[in-house]
Write an enzyme that holds these catalytic residues in place. Structure first.
Site: not given
Ligand code: UD1
Ligand code: CA
Length: 454
Positions: A16, A365
């Site tokens: 289910r 960065y």
């Protein structure tokens, strides 16, 4: 003293769930449902756990891994009794064995401890945990005679009258190992589902004149069995509330508990404030006096005291005292950030150490780098760590000043107190205290516009 043995049933497919992933591997918050069951058993003192696996057993085994002591395989799913039988060798004939289902993740260690005590104090051969439900549909019903246990009848096998009974079998039991093993010999599958029901073992034991007890639990939420994604979301909500309440009772402020998702293994010290939209996962530790959120995700990270994290993502990162992160920062694995550091907006840090007092304020960065103390990064700095094949490290000394829009082509070292001019592409080391300018000189051409238009 006998070992506390536990069998966890996890062989079913969970049709289910409508999923290719076996049921017990679906997650509530950040953990698989079976992990909660195993953790609760361990917290209650279990020292030997056998998981019965079947459907996609290789996958289930790999995902559960070392957290259980052994596996038993049920090749065909012929019922809960048949599943437990596959663990017959593990169960043996000594002491007691606790049976839990892998699809009831809300069970608590307290309830399991109470069950162990109840079973022992009443000198039972078997003890089953029951709970009373407003709507008992689908569950096995506890049938009593003169108030004591007689048998369990599955919903599908029950008569109209039996279906009116609202005391149900939670699927949690303790058996005396020898009695359970003995009962297997008499177990049949002559029922509506043609399955070997574990529940029938209780009746078999009872018929032998041995004592079968029922421990009535109060909180029905603990036994919510998960069969569908709808039930999964309901159980996740209960778990979320339980965890958030635990932290609030411990002195953590959670502004909107409905909108805050904290994993079971997270620790948070008092006087920290968690703002809405925050997800904290894995083995994350957060100190005191922090403000976390809104809208942040922190996974497997260590955050010390007085840290502010706003609208940011942290994965396996470490952040020391009084540092501010974000808004919109991304700290990737193995980022170690010192004290009083500022990691500002649109900054990504990966596999780098940033020492105390350094400021990486905007649009930068930093990857594979070792950065000293009190360094200032101008806006738009990039550590160029990858040449398409290999990664290289950048080293920056204390008090260095990196001008705006600088590319640092690794491997490269900027020594203490050095400067790089804005817009420079630095390809070799910069000595201590020097200024490095690595850009084309500016040329002005007077009257150029007028000449062009002529
Ligand atoms: C079972 C009980 C029921 C109880 C309910 C509580 C039986 C016969 N019925 O019903 O009385 O009210 O739990 O939630 O025990 N499993 C296997 N192998 C199998 C069948 C099941 O490992 O062959 C595992 C499933 O993966 C699951 C657990 O056993 O983790 C329970 O099985 P499930 O089919 O969900 O039992 P219920 O019908 O819910
Ligand atoms: Ca079930």
């Amino acid at each position: 003293m006998n070992n506390k043995k536990v069998v966890v049933l996890a062989a079913g497919q969970g049709t289910r769930m409508k999923s290719k992933v076996p049921k017990v591997l679906h997650k509530l918050l950040d953990k698989k449902m079976i992990d909660y069951v195993i953790d609760a058993a361990k917290e209650a003192g279990a020292d030997e756990i056998c998981a019965v696996v079947g459907h996609k057993s290789a996958m289930v085994k790999a995902m559960i891994g070392e957290s259980v002591s052994e596996f038993a395989v049920q090749k065909e799913q012929l019922g809960t009794g048949h599943a437990v039988m596959q663990a017959e060798k593990f169960i043996g004939t000594e002491g007691d064995v606790l049976i839990l289902c892998g699809d009831t993740p809300l069970i608590t260690a307290e309830t399991i401890k109470k069950l162990f005590e109840n079973h022992k104090n009443n000198e039972n051969s078997a003890t089953v945990v029951s709970v009373k439900l407003k709507d008992p549909t689908g569950y096995g019903r506890i049938i009593r005679e003169n108030h004591s246990f007689l048998k369990i009848v599955e919903h599908k096998d029950a008569t109209e009258k039996e279906r009116e009974i609202n005391e149900i079998n939670t699927g949690v039991y303790i058996f005396k190992a020898s009695d359970l093993s003995e009962s297997f010999k008499e177990l049949k599958n002559d029922n509506a589902q043609n399955e070997y029901y574990l529940t029938d073992c209780l009746e078999i034991i009872k018929e032998k004149g041995r004592r079968v007890g029922v421990m009535v639990a109060r909180d029905e939420n603990e036994f919510l069995g998960i069969n569908s994604k709808l039930q999964l979301s309901r159980a996740a909500k209960v778990m979320k509330r339980r965890i958030n309440e635990y932290h609030m009772i411990n002195g953590v402020t959670i502004e909107d508990p409905d909108n805050t998702y904290i994993g079971k293994d997270v620790s948070i010290k008092p006087d920290t404030v968690i703002l809405p939209g925050t997800v904290i996962e894995g083995k994350t530790e957060i100190g005191t006096d922090c403000v976390i959120g809104p809208n942040s995700r922190i996974t497997n990270s260590i955050i010390k005291d007085g840290v502010t994290i706003q609208s940011s993502v942290l994965l396996s990162a470490e952040v020391d005292n009084y540092t501010t992160i974000g808004p919109f920062a991304y700290l990737r694995p193995n980022s170690k950030i010192g004290e009083h550091v500022k990691i500002g907006d649109f900054v990504e840090i990966k596999n780098s150490t940033i020492d105390d007092g350094t400021k990486v304020s905007h649009l930068t960065y930093v990857g594979d780098s070792d950065v000293g103390k009190n360094v200032n990064f101008g806006c738009g700095t990039v550590t160029v760590n990858y040449d398409g094949k290999n990664k290289f490290r950048t080293t920056i000394g204390d008090n260095a000043f990196i001008g705006c829009n600088t590319n640092l082509i690794a491997p490269v070292t900027i020594k203490d107190n050095a400067f790089t001019a804005a817009g420079s592409t630095i390809t070799f080391d910069v000595p201590e205290g020097s200024l490095s300018i690595a850009r084309a000189k500016q040329v002005n051409k007077p009257g150029w516009r007028e000449k062009k238009e002529d």
